[in-house]
Motif scaffolding. Structure first.
Motif, mmCIF file in Angstrom:
data_model
loop_
_atom_site.group_PDB
_atom_site.id
_atom_site.type_symbol
_atom_site.label_atom_id
_atom_site.label_comp_id
_atom_site.label_asym_id
_atom_site.label_seq_id
_atom_site.Cartn_x
_atom_site.Cartn_y
_atom_site.Cartn_z
ATOM 1 N N SER A 50 -0.139 3.453 -11.945
ATOM 2 C CA SER A 50 1.097 3.409 -11.162
ATOM 3 C C SER A 50 0.747 3.454 -9.688
ATOM 4 C CB SER A 50 1.982 4.599 -11.536
ATOM 5 O OG SER A 50 3.198 4.569 -10.820
ATOM 6 N N TYR A 51 1.441 2.638 -8.900
ATOM 7 C CA TYR A 51 1.165 2.538 -7.463
ATOM 8 C C TYR A 51 2.451 2.713 -6.652
ATOM 9 C CZ TYR A 51 -3.211 0.057 -8.725
ATOM 10 O OH TYR A 51 -4.432 -0.299 -9.237
ATOM 11 N N THR A 52 2.318 3.372 -5.503
ATOM 12 C CA THR A 52 3.300 3.298 -4.431
ATOM 13 C C THR A 52 2.567 2.705 -3.237
ATOM 14 O OG1 THR A 52 4.477 5.261 -5.214
ATOM 15 C CG2 THR A 52 4.873 4.575 -2.933
ATOM 16 N N TYR A 53 3.090 1.598 -2.679
ATOM 17 C CA TYR A 53 2.327 0.883 -1.660
ATOM 18 C C TYR A 53 3.203 0.501 -0.474
ATOM 19 C CZ TYR A 53 4.533 -3.525 -3.079
ATOM 20 O OH TYR A 53 5.442 -4.509 -3.324
ATOM 21 N N VAL A 54 2.566 0.150 0.629
ATOM 22 C CA VAL A 54 3.228 -0.440 1.791
ATOM 23 C C VAL A 54 2.371 -1.590 2.292
ATOM 24 C CG1 VAL A 54 4.438 1.659 2.513
ATOM 25 C CG2 VAL A 54 2.129 1.195 3.389
ATOM 26 N N THR A 55 3.017 -2.559 2.914
ATOM 27 C CA THR A 55 2.288 -3.668 3.537
ATOM 28 C C THR A 55 2.211 -3.516 5.051
ATOM 29 O OG1 THR A 55 4.319 -4.977 3.652
ATOM 30 C CG2 THR A 55 2.941 -5.259 1.691
ATOM 31 N N ASP A 56 3.036 -2.675 5.604
ATOM 32 C CA ASP A 56 3.070 -2.435 7.042
ATOM 33 C C ASP A 56 2.053 -1.344 7.384
ATOM 34 O OD1 ASP A 56 3.618 -1.823 9.685
ATOM 35 O OD2 ASP A 56 5.792 -1.715 9.417
ATOM 36 N N ALA A 57 1.053 -1.693 8.169
ATOM 37 C CA ALA A 57 -0.004 -0.739 8.518
ATOM 38 C C ALA A 57 0.546 0.486 9.234
ATOM 39 C CB ALA A 57 -1.064 -1.435 9.382
ATOM 40 N N PRO B 65 -1.919 -8.905 0.256
ATOM 41 C CA PRO B 65 -2.601 -7.704 0.740
ATOM 42 C C PRO B 65 -1.626 -6.560 0.960
ATOM 43 C CG PRO B 65 -2.383 -9.306 2.495
ATOM 44 C CD PRO B 65 -1.922 -9.996 1.252
ATOM 45 N N VAL B 66 -2.108 -5.349 0.740
ATOM 46 C CA VAL B 66 -1.324 -4.159 1.051
ATOM 47 C C VAL B 66 -2.065 -3.375 2.125
ATOM 48 C CG1 VAL B 66 -0.402 -4.073 -1.297
ATOM 49 C CG2 VAL B 66 -2.398 -2.657 -0.698
ATOM 50 N N ALA B 67 -1.317 -2.636 2.922
ATOM 51 C CA ALA B 67 -1.944 -1.811 3.959
ATOM 52 C C ALA B 67 -2.495 -0.528 3.376
ATOM 53 C CB ALA B 67 -0.930 -1.503 5.062
#
Length: 475
Positions: A127-134, A165-167
């Motif tokens: 399971s992942y929680t991600y963001v793309t904004d650095a 890509p993810v940050a």
């Protein structure tokens, strides 16, 4: 399993036949009554029957046909950005107890499936929680650290299997994907085999607590019981102390089969882009069903069609094979959130001894529903209670830092009572909004939903239909 682009029944409901449990047709007496046939209600009833109690479960529609049957079916202890907030608001001990309650719920599902012979399509997945904004990477780093400190084996990563890509991302391995409807049907079957009673198509319209509790149904039948569990998300009858601490949100879901090489193995969530949640599930012909959720909105809000287009467009941009096949599923889910982002599971209010609630899951009802079943059964039977009991107690004191959110939420509710135009909800008179996508009138205050065609109640807490409903087109 063919489907079309029409909006409505979820994938979980469409292809899962089940015996039609008869509506209640007589007065009854039982040890306990559970109101609501979603994951919290069925799990509670099942635990109580296993403990030797005489149990009656009453469901207004079909087992798993409400919120549970319209979720994404993720079973994970990683709940977005929960642990950093819990640590900062309630302390690391509370965060650790929350984490343990969720992880124990996952393993309990595995045991229940084994014991009852239920094929719920369990699959282990990260399971992942991600963001793309650095610029938001530090939020993820903080969440990973807080979850790790709470006892979860989380990792801070910058690479995933997503096709972009993810940050930054938090990763938690060995979580579960499952078929929520199949899981509940298996439990319900075992519940009945053990002597419990399940009555579908039985809407509860009244609840009174005396020396014993009295439950009345729409058809005029009565059930007497010592204890009552209300597992209907927004409680049927609710004490004012709880009323002001719950808010309702709906969320859109789109699903379509994709080639296996386009299907991510893990489950993903980002708070960005109006929230995007992704998972896959087994599909009939060897492909995977890609399920995408997002675009949360207040019930009765305009422009739901635009939200659906945004969500579908996102899925097609990210996963080019999405929607190419004729099978397409589109539906919506509804959930209730608490003021302090923790579920309410336990005694409904300080003055009650025998009425219990399970609500406020905030989008994480699969693990929390299983947790609630175990906790409520302990309350009813007087058995040993886990050390996280007080964390979820509905009678708990609200942290001071959460009061501004409560005030804002109640101000939003209040404006729906001040306007003059009809129609109004039959629950407490809140102004209804029209959802053209689903052809429903919806209550932004407490989440009741009514069919525009005939005014019948589709979702409580309202128990009476609308008079003279009218359809409207979306602006």
């Amino acid at each position: 399993m063919p489907a079309d682009a029409s909006f409505g029944m979820s994938y979980w409901m469409r292809g899962t036949p089940s015996p039609d449990r008869p509506a209640l047709a007589e007065d009854l007496t039982a040890d306990a009554v559970v109101i609501g046939g979603g994951i919290a209600g069925v799990c509670t009833a099942h635990e109580l029957v296993r403990a030797g109690r005489e149990v009656v479960l009453l469901e207004a529609g079909r087992i798993g046909g409400g919120v549970t049957g319209h979720t994404t079916g993720k079973l994970t202890a990683l709940h977005g950005l929960t642990y950093a907030r819990l640590r900062d608001t309630h302390g690391i001990l509370a965060a650790a107890r929350y984490a343990r309650a969720q992880q124990e719920a996952l393993e309990h599902v595995v045991r229940l499936c084994e014991e009852t012979g239920t094929d719920a399509e369990l699959e282990r997945a990260p399971s992942y929680t991600y963001v793309t904004d650095a610029r938001r990477a530090e939020e993820i780093r903080s969440e990973a650290a807080a979850a790790l400190e709470a006892g979860l084996d989380t990792a801070y990563v910058t690479e995933t299997e997503l096709p972009f890509p993810v940050a930054a991302a938090v990763r938690l391995d060995n979580q579960l994907l499952f078929h929520p409807r199949r899981f509940l049907l298996g439990l319900a079957q075992d519940l009945v085999a053990r002597g419990g009673r399940v009555h579908e198509h039985t809407r509860v319209t009244g609840l009174r607590e005396h020396a014993d509790c009295r439950i009345t149904t729409e058809a005029g039948h009565t059930v007497h019981a010592r204890d009552v569990v209300v597992a209907t998300h927004f409680p049927l009858t609710v004490h004012s102390s709880l009323l002001t601490r719950l808010t309702v949100r709906r969320e859109l879901v789109v699903a379509a089969p994709v080639p296996t090489d386009q299907a991510p193995h893990g489950m993903y969530l980002t708070p960005e882009d109006r929230t995007r949640s992704v998972r896959t599930a087994p599909y009939d012909d060897g492909r995977r069903l890609l399920i995408v959720t997002g675009e949360a909105f207040e019930p009765g809000t305009d422009h739901t069609g635009e939200r659906l287009e945004r969500l579908t467009g996102w899925a097609r941009r990210i996963f080019p094979g999405f929607g190419e096949a004729r099978e397409t599923y589109r539906w919506a889910a509804q959930d209730v959130r608490s003021a302090d982002h923790l579920p309410y599971v336990g005694h409904e209010h300080p003055d009650t001894q025998h009425v219990f609630v399970a609500t406020g899951f905030g989008g994480w009802g699969m693990s929390n529903g299983v947790m609630a079943g175990r906790l409520l059964a302990a309350h009813v039977t007087g058995g040993p209670r886990p050390d996280w009991t007080e964390l979820f107690d509905p009678r708990r004191t609200l942290p001071l830092r959460e009061f501004p959110d409560v005030v804002r939420a109640q101000a939003s509710v209040a404006r729906h009572y001040l306007v003059a135009r009809p129609p109004r909800c039959t629950h407490m008179g809140c102004e209804l909004g029209f959802n053209a996508l689903e052809d429903t009138w919806e209550c932004p205050c407490h989440g009741s939903r009514f069919a525009a065609s005939d005014g019948r109640v589709l979702q409580g807490p309202a128990t009476s239909p609308l008079e003279n409903p009218e359809r409207r087109s979306e602006p």
